[in-house]
Design an enzyme around this catalytic site. Structure first.
Site, mmCIF file in Angstrom:
data_model
loop_
_atom_site.group_PDB
_atom_site.id
_atom_site.type_symbol
_atom_site.label_atom_id
_atom_site.label_comp_id
_atom_site.label_asym_id
_atom_site.label_seq_id
_atom_site.Cartn_x
_atom_site.Cartn_y
_atom_site.Cartn_z
ATOM 1 N N GLU A 72 6.963 3.062 2.388
ATOM 2 C CA GLU A 72 7.199 4.227 1.510
ATOM 3 C C GLU A 72 7.494 5.473 2.352
ATOM 4 O O GLU A 72 8.413 6.230 2.063
ATOM 5 C CB GLU A 72 5.971 4.497 0.620
ATOM 6 C CG GLU A 72 5.596 3.343 -0.287
ATOM 7 C CD GLU A 72 6.034 3.529 -1.742
ATOM 8 O OE1 GLU A 72 6.644 4.548 -2.077
ATOM 9 O OE2 GLU A 72 5.756 2.598 -2.537
ATOM 10 N N ASP A 124 -2.502 2.425 -3.546
ATOM 11 C CA ASP A 124 -1.680 1.507 -4.337
ATOM 12 C C ASP A 124 -1.476 0.174 -3.617
ATOM 13 O O ASP A 124 -1.625 -0.900 -4.204
ATOM 14 C CB ASP A 124 -0.312 2.129 -4.638
ATOM 15 C CG ASP A 124 -0.443 3.418 -5.423
ATOM 16 O OD1 ASP A 124 -1.564 3.720 -5.896
ATOM 17 O OD2 ASP A 124 0.573 4.126 -5.559
ATOM 18 N N HIS A 157 -7.440 12.412 -7.625
ATOM 19 C CA HIS A 157 -7.354 13.564 -6.713
ATOM 20 C C HIS A 157 -8.544 13.598 -5.741
ATOM 21 O O HIS A 157 -8.998 14.669 -5.335
ATOM 22 C CB HIS A 157 -7.281 14.895 -7.480
ATOM 23 C CG HIS A 157 -5.940 15.122 -8.111
ATOM 24 N ND1 HIS A 157 -4.856 15.603 -7.407
ATOM 25 C CD2 HIS A 157 -5.497 14.914 -9.366
ATOM 26 C CE1 HIS A 157 -3.806 15.699 -8.211
ATOM 27 N NE2 HIS A 157 -4.170 15.271 -9.411
ATOM 28 N N SER A 168 4.812 -0.111 -9.297
ATOM 29 C CA SER A 168 5.699 -1.261 -9.119
ATOM 30 C C SER A 168 6.185 -1.327 -7.674
ATOM 31 O O SER A 168 6.403 -2.414 -7.141
ATOM 32 C CB SER A 168 6.890 -1.172 -10.085
ATOM 33 O OG SER A 168 7.698 -0.055 -9.803
HETATM 34 P P1 ADP Z 1 6.173 3.204 -9.435
HETATM 35 O O1 ADP Z 1 5.263 4.298 -9.894
HETATM 36 O O2 ADP Z 1 6.345 2.167 -10.487
HETATM 37 O O3 ADP Z 1 5.778 2.648 -8.108
HETATM 38 P P2 ADP Z 1 8.390 4.108 -7.911
HETATM 39 O O4 ADP Z 1 9.477 5.070 -8.199
HETATM 40 O O5 ADP Z 1 7.500 4.391 -6.768
HETATM 41 O O6 ADP Z 1 7.599 3.891 -9.265
HETATM 42 O O7 ADP Z 1 9.025 2.690 -7.631
HETATM 43 C C1 ADP Z 1 10.006 2.165 -8.485
HETATM 44 C C2 ADP Z 1 11.115 1.556 -7.659
HETATM 45 O O8 ADP Z 1 10.669 0.304 -7.091
HETATM 46 C C3 ADP Z 1 12.328 1.206 -8.462
HETATM 47 O O9 ADP Z 1 13.207 2.305 -8.573
HETATM 48 C C4 ADP Z 1 12.934 0.073 -7.652
HETATM 49 O O10 ADP Z 1 13.659 0.576 -6.550
HETATM 50 C C5 ADP Z 1 11.712 -0.640 -7.125
HETATM 51 N N1 ADP Z 1 11.308 -1.710 -8.076
HETATM 52 C C6 ADP Z 1 10.163 -1.795 -8.775
HETATM 53 N N2 ADP Z 1 10.137 -2.890 -9.556
HETATM 54 C C7 ADP Z 1 11.309 -3.502 -9.366
HETATM 55 C C8 ADP Z 1 11.913 -4.684 -9.903
HETATM 56 N N3 ADP Z 1 11.287 -5.439 -10.815
HETATM 57 N N4 ADP Z 1 13.133 -5.025 -9.456
HETATM 58 C C9 ADP Z 1 13.777 -4.274 -8.547
HETATM 59 N N5 ADP Z 1 13.276 -3.155 -8.013
HETATM 60 C C10 ADP Z 1 12.060 -2.769 -8.406
HETATM 61 MG MG MG Z 2 5.576 3.841 -6.365
#
Ligand code: ADP
Ligand code: MG
Length: 378
Positions: free
Chosen positions: A157, A169, A32, A123
């Site tokens: 994003e 990130d 934060h 991710s």
């Molecule tokens: P995070 O906190 O992990 O970033 P988010 O909701 O921002 O969570 O992102 C997750 C999204 O990113 C998933 O719903 C998908 O659309 C995409 N994503 C992440 N990893 C993968 C993967 N290994 N294969 C396909 N899509 C992925």
């Molecule tokens: Mg994310």
């Protein structure tokens, strides 16, 4: 993972491919703080999104997601945006590269990953950074600078995924370096690497797998509190505030706003203290600061929740060196720095006690600080 992805690529598209990867991230301390002009302290981890890619000589991108077992193809113009959420990340990266004057042509790709989805390890940033890096290498002779690659992910994003995120990130995923954490100054956007190779310790996340949905948009409220105190102090952000200054306006701000600001001011100093400690290899001080952050987030900033406070208590009981909530709060993971010889007991105890109290075990995610975006060579 590389061979497997290339094999699937060959089956699907019939050609060889080049492989790129980018990482998820942790943030050791500095929570934060971004919207207060302060510091964050992330590092890339040994969990990746990996993509095999080859130019296909058309104007189309053809993508197969191994993890979703789903295929999608799209053109490179704005109106070609795919419906599938996972594909929009890749489309967004293509579009944001083009918007910046970069070149993107049709390509085929197969990708997969092991960054846990939605666990707070970003991710999505790993996915964006993997493709931003790849497009720069394949079509743009690496002329787009690394910070711009991070911004391509961030803009993806914002503009294609409806997530109004900061830069941390994507920054961490692009700039990450093995055995290093990075202090990013969210005001100047300058960054500095600090050594992080805690020999004799492990870094482990415990995912509570809870996410409390809150009605009254707590993030905005925290932001407003910080802005009110900054305005009262006559500074732009709390980055420029000190405990002494805050004490001077004690009776001009509400008790709640006072506590919010006290946390932010403390957290700025803690990041700096952790950096100093790392230069001495003093992981005990790092751990102490992590606990202080947790307490601040829980009591002053009030963004913790019962489950995360419980995991933090268990960490203390088990003699874990440092433990705190990671991320915005109200659920998700704790990040724990734990001595090797306490690790097994900590994990077993946390699983057992958490399960007894909340009906499920926390997910255990071990992480090692690793390289960010790169081309994967044998
Ligand atoms: P995070 O906190 O992990 O970033 P988010 O909701 O921002 O969570 O992102 C997750 C999204 O990113 C998933 O719903 C998908 O659309 C995409 N994503 C992440 N990893 C993968 C993967 N290994 N294969 C396909 N899509 C992925
Ligand atoms: Mg994310």
């Amino acid at each position: 993972m590389k061979e497997k992805i290339q094999e699937i690529f060959k089956q699907r598209f019939g050609t060889d491919s080049v492989v790129y990867a980018s990482a998820g991230r942790i943030n050791l301390i500095g929570e934060h703080t971004d919207y207060n002009g302060g510091f964050v302290f992330p590092g890339a981890i040994d969990k990746y999104i990996m993509a095999a890619i080859n130019i296909n000589g058309t104007g189309k991108v053809r993508v197969y997601s191994m993890d979703m077992d789903a295929y999608c193809e799209f053109g490179l113009n704005e109106e070609d945006a795919p419906q599938e959420q996972w594909a929009r990340y890749i489309f967004g990266v293509c579009r944001e590269t083009i918007k910046r004057g970069g070149t993107v042509k049709g390509f085929d790709t197969v990708f997969a990953g092991n960054v846990p989805l939605g666990a707070g390890l970003s991710s999505s940033a790993a996915l964006e950074s993997c493709f931003a890096f790849a497009l720069n290498d394949m079509f743009n002779e690496n002329k787009i600078d690394k910070f711009e690659l991070a911004k391509i992910g961030q803009s993806t994003e914002h503009n294609y995924c409806g997530v109004n995120c900061g830069i941390m990130d994507q920054f961490a995923s692009v700039f990450g370096k093995k055995d290093c954490l990075m202090r990013l100054d969210c005001r100047s956007l300058e960054h500095e690497y600090f050594p992080f190779h805690p020999e004799g310790y492990r870094l482990v996340l415990l995912n509570s797998k809870v996410k409390h949905e809150l009605v009254d948009s707590p993030y905005n409220k925290r932001r407003e509190s910080c802005e009110r105190v900054a305005a009262t102090l006559g500074v732009e952000t709390l980055r420029d505030a000190s405990y002494t200054m805050l004490a001077d306006v004690r009776d001009k701000v509400s008790d709640e706003d006072y506590r919010r600001a006290r946390y932010v001011i403390g957290e700025k100093q803690r990041v700096l203290d952790v950096c100093d400690a790392l230069e001495r290899g003093d992981y005990e001080t790092v751990g102490r600061c992590m606990y202080e952050t947790h307490d601040g987030l829980s009591r002053d900033y009030e963004v913790s929740c019962e489950e995360l406070d419980y995991l933090n208590d268990v960490a203390r009981e088990c003699g874990v060196t440092g433990s705190r909530i990671m991320g915005g709060g109200f659920g998700g993971c704790t990040i724990n720095l734990v001595k090797e010889d306490r690790y097994d007991n900590f994990i077993a105890t946390a699983k057992e006690k958490f399960n007894a109290k909340y009906g499920h075990e926390p997910e255990v995610i071990n992480v090692i600080i690793s390289d960010g975006a790169h081309k994967v060579v044998d």
